[in-house]
Design an enzyme around this catalytic site. Structure first.
Site, PDB file in Angstrom:
ATOM      1  N   SER A 113      50.663  42.780  34.909  1.00  0.00           N
ATOM      2  CA  SER A 113      51.880  43.474  35.330  1.00  0.00           C
ATOM      3  C   SER A 113      52.388  43.013  36.689  1.00  0.00           C
ATOM      4  O   SER A 113      53.540  43.249  37.036  1.00  0.00           O
ATOM      5  CB  SER A 113      51.621  44.983  35.373  1.00  0.00           C
ATOM      6  OG  SER A 113      50.659  45.302  36.364  1.00  0.00           O
ATOM      7  N   ASN A 163      41.964  38.602  34.323  1.00  0.00           N
ATOM      8  CA  ASN A 163      42.538  38.365  35.652  1.00  0.00           C
ATOM      9  C   ASN A 163      42.583  39.596  36.538  1.00  0.00           C
ATOM     10  O   ASN A 163      42.610  39.469  37.772  1.00  0.00           O
ATOM     11  CB  ASN A 163      43.963  37.802  35.453  1.00  0.00           C
ATOM     12  CG  ASN A 163      44.811  37.900  36.694  1.00  0.00           C
ATOM     13  OD1 ASN A 163      44.745  37.027  37.562  1.00  0.00           O
ATOM     14  ND2 ASN A 163      45.614  38.963  36.816  1.00  0.00           N
ATOM     15  N   TYR A 188      34.018  42.324  47.387  1.00  0.00           N
ATOM     16  CA  TYR A 188      34.947  41.468  46.640  1.00  0.00           C
ATOM     17  C   TYR A 188      34.332  40.083  46.403  1.00  0.00           C
ATOM     18  O   TYR A 188      34.332  39.559  45.277  1.00  0.00           O
ATOM     19  CB  TYR A 188      36.253  41.343  47.424  1.00  0.00           C
ATOM     20  CG  TYR A 188      37.271  40.420  46.789  1.00  0.00           C
ATOM     21  CD1 TYR A 188      38.034  40.845  45.705  1.00  0.00           C
ATOM     22  CD2 TYR A 188      37.473  39.124  47.274  1.00  0.00           C
ATOM     23  CE1 TYR A 188      38.971  40.007  45.126  1.00  0.00           C
ATOM     24  CE2 TYR A 188      38.403  38.282  46.691  1.00  0.00           C
ATOM     25  CZ  TYR A 188      39.153  38.725  45.629  1.00  0.00           C
ATOM     26  OH  TYR A 188      40.066  37.889  45.040  1.00  0.00           O
ATOM     27  N   ALA A 199      31.222  39.253  46.413  1.00  0.00           N
ATOM     28  CA  ALA A 199      30.107  39.359  45.460  1.00  0.00           C
ATOM     29  C   ALA A 199      30.636  39.413  44.028  1.00  0.00           C
ATOM     30  O   ALA A 199      30.075  38.794  43.117  1.00  0.00           O
ATOM     31  CB  ALA A 199      29.276  40.609  45.767  1.00  0.00           C
TER      32      ALA A 199
END
Ligand code: NAP
Length: 259
Positions: free
Chosen positions: A16, A91, A157, A159
């Site tokens: 989005s 993603n 993040y 990791a």
């Protein structure tokens, strides 16, 4: 020239906004049937409307990628609507910035669930579709942050993004049974809604530290994803591609000034 992807069913999680929207728009512009999976319907509606207005095919399935039931329903719904899943672009991700000293266990769990556990859940849910089709493609959006670089506030993040690459290697071996490849794109700093939230000073400083002297565009990542999704990339699996304008190359701050 790559074999056309037209008619293929493509799930883009986090489609989005930002990089995911860039992937969704590029794949749709090539004739793919795109399913955008994200939590909020507002941004997803805008993204789908833009694709439809440009003559493409897209729809939104509200999904929290950290929840197995949501992900399972997303894939079932996509098979019912588009007849299968040919490509999964895993993603969706979050990057809240919190130093370890201030980080709560729940902060860690939120980032790891959204960014890493989701990769496993999405791949697992798609396996029956890949098996039925006799082929499949998975593209993970990892990052340079974690696998290559560090940045204060992004230990969880980093990791999660390194974890995706650890998952990738064994997943590539297991998915080969279904004639399915899985690869990862590792973006540098790409200008998106999410990155915009980090502020102008961050964006300016970051751009000046990149040899190409600009932040990446979502299309830079989408093009790499499209390549991994192509027939021509069918013998590439378990690999990772850095797309960062040379961001990780300078040995020191001075090295940038020497260009
Ligand atoms: P963004 O602009 O903030 O967009 C994030 C997308 O993920 C939105 O569609 C969001 O929709 C979705 N999302 C977040 N949590 C979700 C959840 N639990 N379930 C389903 N969807 C969820 O982010 P971005 O900058 O495009 O980043 C996209 C990916 O690229 C992330 O994995 C990020 O780590 C990676 N990346 C980005 C950069 C960069 O510079 N931008 C660099 C390296 C890697 P909802 O909030 O509505 O769910």
């Amino acid at each position: 020239m790559l074999t056309p992807i037209a008619g293929k069913s493509v799930i883009v999680t986090g489609g989005s906004k930002g990089i995911g929207r860039g992937i969704a728009e590029l794949f749709a512009s090539k004739g793919a049937k795109v399913t955008i999976a994200s939590r909020s319907s507002e941004a997803a509606g805008t993204a789908c409307s833009a694709i439809l207005a440009a003559g493409g095919t897209a729809r939104h399935v509200p999904t929290d990628v950290s929840e197995w039931n949501d992900v399972n329903d997303l894939v079932k719904n996509t098979i019912q609507t588009y007849g299968g899943v040919d490509v999964l672009c895993a993603n969706a991700g979050v990057f809240p910035q919190t130093k370890i000293v201030d980080m709560e266990p729940d902060d860690w769990d939120h980032v790891l669930s959204t960014n890493l556990k989701s990769s496993f859940l999405c791949v697992k849910a798609c396996i029956p579709a890949f098996e039925a089709a006799g082929s499949g493609r998975v593209i993970l959006t990892s990052s340079i942050t974690g696998p290559v670089t560090g940045f204060p506030g992004w230990s969880h993040y980093g990791a999660s993004k390194s974890g995706q690459l650890g998952f990738l290697k064994t997943a590539a071996m297991e998915l080969s049974k279904y004639n399915t490849t899985i690869n990862a794109v590792m973006p540098g700093n790409i200008y998106t809604e999410g990155l915009d939230g980090l502020g102008e000073e961050y964006l300016d400083t970051m751009a000046s530290s990149i040899p190409m002297k600009r932040l990446g565009d979502v299309a830079d990542i989408a093009n790499a994803a499209l390549f991994f999704a192509s027939d021509e990339a069918g013998y590439i699996t378990g690999q990772q591609l850095i797309v960062d304008g040379g961001q990780i190359l300078p040995e020191s701050l001075e090295a940038i000034d020497e260009i």
